[in-house]
Design an enzyme around this catalytic site. Structure first.
Site, PDB file in Angstrom:
ATOM      1  N   SER A   1       0.817  -1.200   0.000  1.00 47.58           N
ATOM      2  CA  SER A   1       0.000   0.000   0.000  1.00 47.58           C
ATOM      3  C   SER A   1       0.865   1.270   0.000  1.00 47.58           C
ATOM      4  O   SER A   1       1.661   1.457  -0.919  1.00 47.58           O
ATOM      5  CB  SER A   1      -0.940  -0.052   1.210  1.00 47.58           C
ATOM      6  OG  SER A   1      -2.070   0.742   1.001  1.00 47.58           O
TER       7      SER A   1
ATOM      8  N   ASP B   1      -8.189  -6.750  -4.890  1.00 46.69           N
ATOM      9  CA  ASP B   1      -8.032  -5.429  -4.274  1.00 46.69           C
ATOM     10  C   ASP B   1      -8.686  -4.388  -5.183  1.00 46.69           C
ATOM     11  O   ASP B   1      -8.286  -4.228  -6.332  1.00 46.69           O
ATOM     12  CB  ASP B   1      -6.536  -5.115  -4.107  1.00 46.69           C
ATOM     13  CG  ASP B   1      -6.305  -3.768  -3.422  1.00 46.69           C
ATOM     14  OD1 ASP B   1      -7.284  -3.150  -2.949  1.00 46.69           O
ATOM     15  OD2 ASP B   1      -5.134  -3.353  -3.353  1.00 46.69           O
TER      16      ASP B   1
ATOM     17  N   HIS C   1      -6.060  -6.798  -1.036  1.00 48.53           N
ATOM     18  CA  HIS C   1      -5.030  -5.793  -0.748  1.00 48.53           C
ATOM     19  C   HIS C   1      -3.858  -6.393   0.037  1.00 48.53           C
ATOM     20  O   HIS C   1      -2.717  -5.977  -0.133  1.00 48.53           O
ATOM     21  CB  HIS C   1      -5.694  -4.667   0.050  1.00 48.53           C
ATOM     22  CG  HIS C   1      -4.877  -3.430   0.189  1.00 48.53           C
ATOM     23  ND1 HIS C   1      -4.549  -2.637  -0.884  1.00 48.53           N
ATOM     24  CD2 HIS C   1      -4.347  -2.836   1.274  1.00 48.53           C
ATOM     25  CE1 HIS C   1      -3.836  -1.601  -0.460  1.00 48.53           C
ATOM     26  NE2 HIS C   1      -3.694  -1.693   0.845  1.00 48.53           N
TER      27      HIS C   1
END
Ligand SMILES: *[C@@H]1O[C@H](CO)[C@@H](O)[C@H](O)[C@H]1NC(C)=O
Ligand SMILES: *[C@@H]1O[C@H](CO)[C@@H](O)[C@H](O)[C@H]1NC(C)=O
Ligand SMILES: *[C@@H]1O[C@H](CO)[C@@H](O)[C@H](O)[C@H]1NC(C)=O
Ligand SMILES: *[C@@H]1O[C@H](CO)[C@@H](O)[C@H](O)[C@H]1NC(C)=O
Ligand SMILES: *[C@@H]1O[C@H](CO)[C@@H](O)[C@H](O)[C@H]1NC(C)=O
Ligand SMILES: *[C@@H]1O[C@H](CO)[C@@H](O)[C@H](O)[C@H]1NC(C)=O
Ligand SMILES: *[C@@H]1O[C@H](CO)[C@@H](O)[C@H](O)[C@H]1NC(C)=O
Ligand SMILES: *[C@@H]1O[C@H](CO)[C@@H](O)[C@H](O)[C@H]1NC(C)=O
Length: 553
Positions: free
Chosen positions: A180, A454, A532
């Protein structure tokens, strides 16, 4: 053996005999105070060290929390893997307890059990809460980390101090891996390490960025969400009519031309975002209204209030979807990403408020932008983790100083102050200049990966950012990103994440884990069946990836 080494040897022998016999910390002095002897409600841990170390040359009170694990396999003793969660402002203990570290939260209990796919089998693994103020790290007042430059400087200074103290790790091959917002943290840190290698050599061997913020936020969200929705329409329970609305808007906004240009291998030139001023759509997204579910999600993650409360858009039909994308004063023009989130949240709220029975997993009653395959029965590990790490006995075991008399120290997985502060001043996407320099000038392997489910940082956006990146004299990849499949159980050394199925591993070892491409020192892997946090859903596949792609390189 010179005097210093001899002294170190005797000191170590006297101070930490158990550590000496376990083969760790041979030449490091003054680390015994950081030893973790045992942890409440936890399976047996490999030898580990934890605690806070000050950020040198900064205001009083800035100290970063770390937890270092010794490798469980001496064959991988040369590696030091450093893991980063994103946020910005999220604790790396999230990654530690959800799939990368030696222990895992077991179901809905706060019992930690052994993780069979722990990266400690592939090297020494270091988890750090950074920037200052994140997780168990502390910050001076007023909050000192106002931009990424300061975050980078702090961490780099801290790392030098850490490696000076844990000197047995000084010569290890360092691999930086994160997810991320670590797509920002890691490239900037890698550049600092490489640029200062003459004065403080660190044997940096690779960087790996998962579901990461590497490109233009508008390109990674608004411009690529329509093809993502089309590809995932079944899982998202989207009707033809709604999909058509996104496709129509995509054409109106000119995103279809951008995607067509990105689909040339190699691309003909840099990719232009029509009618958009770089990050503007992303900023607008952050001002759009929260749905109830999103509000809860934000609250649950300790992020406070993120969105503009005054807008309230609940598109449910083709007309309202189109109006939200094209005509909303809240979202601005071409707000495909914001509208998709609003639409899916509205659909989830409607279907869950009408139910009297417990949520039906067949129905899209809960929408999780981090993993669209999750449903209402998916267990969220973060509250469990917060409960566990807020325990005074756990904090004591991790060598944290006792909180002031009569108070307790609450552990939050993510910190809103830090998130808001660092997102307010976003640096230029690293794919524009930092990543190209790392790959080209420094010839350092750059690995990028995505989880198919994601939707926050969708893989099509990541692929587009890579196609818009120049390295080693060319732009993007020369062939489609889906050119090969890889398997989780391929034997080490057989090529990027397994060029084939390992021999004799049986059927299960031949399960397709994803697709990949690798050219001129940059690799990209797309994992199937994960969102994710690929390491949480697909920890076996991720382990194979770290073994065969990251540390094997
Ligand atoms: C996880 O918890 C379940 C139920 O409490 C228990 O039966 C199981 O043994 C635990 N797993 C491990 C690896 O401890
Ligand atoms: C987040 O960080 C800020 C700045 O260090 C601090 O004041 C605040 O207490 C932190 N919040 C949480 C929930 O930890
Ligand atoms: C860093 O310096 C060391 C020692 O001087 C050298 O061996 C290594 O190649 C350098 N690394 C890079 C990436 O330049
Ligand atoms: C491609 O990179 C350039 C900078 O090199 C940037 O201005 C542009 O917005 C990027 N395009 C996309 C689609 O990300
Ligand atoms: C957008 O607003 C204009 C002007 O009010 C109107 O003519 C148009 O139909 C609207 N478009 C959508 C998709 O709602
Ligand atoms: C929130 O949205 C309203 C309505 O469009 C707008 O007037 C206001 O300026 C926005 N507030 C912020 C903080 O962006
Ligand atoms: C849910 O209930 C609302 C209000 O009663 C109704 O308008 C809506 O059609 C229902 N939705 C579903 C999916 O049943
Ligand atoms: C790979 O991508 C191309 C073009 O994007 C597409 O036509 C093809 O069907 C894809 N192949 C696979 C195996 O997904």
């Amino acid at each position: 053996m010179d005097i210093a080494t001899l002294y170190t040897f005797l000191y170590t022998l006297w101070a930490v005999p158990t550590v000496l016999f376990s083969g760790a910390g041979r030449s490091s002095t003054g680390i015994s105070q950081f030893e973790v002897h045992s942890l409440p409600n936890t399976a047996q841990l490999p030898p580990s060290w934890a605690g806070q170390l000050p950020v040198p040359e900064t205001e009083e009170g800035n100290a970063l929390f770390f937890w270092l694990f010794e490798t469980e396999d001496t064959a991988y003793d040369e590696n030091l893997i450093i893991w980063f969660n994103g946020g910005p402002g999220c604790s790396s203990l999230i990654g530690l307890t959800t799939g990368t570290g030696p222990v895992l939260l077991n179901g809905t209990s706060t019992q930690l059990v052994r993780n069979p796919h722990s990266w400690t089998k592939l090297g020494h693994v270091l988890y750090v809460d950074q920037p200052a103020g994140t997780g168990f790290s502390t910050a001076s007042i007023p909050y000192p980390v106002q931009d990424q430059d300061r975050a980078t400087d702090d961490f780099y200074r801290w790392l030098k101090s850490f490696l000076t103290r844990f000197s047995h790790l000084r010569s290890k091959r360092v691999h930086l891996i994160g997810e991320s917002y670590a797509g920002i943290y890691i490239p900037y840190l890698a550049a600092a390490i490489l640029d200062n290698n003459d004065t403080f050599p660190i044997d940096l061997r690779s960087i790996s960025l998962g579901d990461a913020t590497i490109g233009n936020p508008a390109a990674m969200s608004a411009a690529t969400i329509a093809p993502y929705l089309r590809a995932q329409r079944d899982l998202l329970h989207m009707s033809d009519e709604i999909i058509d609305a996104f496709t129509e808007a995509e054409h109106t906004c000119g995103y279809d031309n951008l995607l067509r240009d990105a689909n040339h291998f190699p691309p003909k030139g840099k990719l232009h975002i029509p009618g958009n001023h770089e990050n503007l759509n992303f900023r607008r997204d952050r001002q759009q209204p929260p749905s109830q579910l999103l509000r809860e999600e934000v609250h649950r993650r300790g992020l406070g209030t993120l969105y503009n409360e005054t807008c309230d858009i609940h598109p449910t039909t083709k007309e309202t979807v189109l109006a939200s994308i094209l005509n909303s004063t809240c979202n601005g023009p071409c707000a495909t990403f914001a509208t998709a989130i609003n639409y899916l949240n509205t659909a989830a709220e409607t279907s869950s408020t009408n139910k009297t029975e417990p949520p039906d997993t067949e129905n899209q009653a809960c929408f999780d932008i981090y993993d669209i395959s999750n449903d209402c029965n998916t267990i969220d590990p973060l509250p469990l983790q917060a409960t566990y790490f807020s325990r005074p006995d756990v904090q004591k075991a991790l060598n944290l100083p006792p909180p002031p008399e009569g108070t307790t120290r609450e552990y939050s997985p993510c910190n809103k102050t830090i998130l808001d502060t660092l997102l307010a001043e976003q640096p230029t996407p690293p794919a524009y200049n930092i990543l190209p320099r790392i790959a080209t000038t420094h010839n350092l392997p750059v690995h990028v990966y995505s989880g198919e489910y994601d939707m926050l940082i969708n893989h099509i956006g990541t692929e587009l950012a890579l196609q818009n990146m120049s390295w080693k004299g060319a732009l993007g990849f020369s062939r489609p990103l889906n050119s090969s499949i890889f398997y989780a159980d391929a034997t080490a050394g057989s090529g990027p994440a397994g060029s084939g199925c390992g021999d004799g591993g049986g059927e299960s070892s031949c399960e397709e884990a994803g697709t990949w491409v690798s050219e001129r020192g940059v690799s990209y892997h797309l994992f199937h069946g994960a969102g994710h946090t690929v390491f949480a859903k697909k920890s076996r596949e991720m382990f194979a990836y770290v073994r065969d792609v990251v540390v094997a390189g």
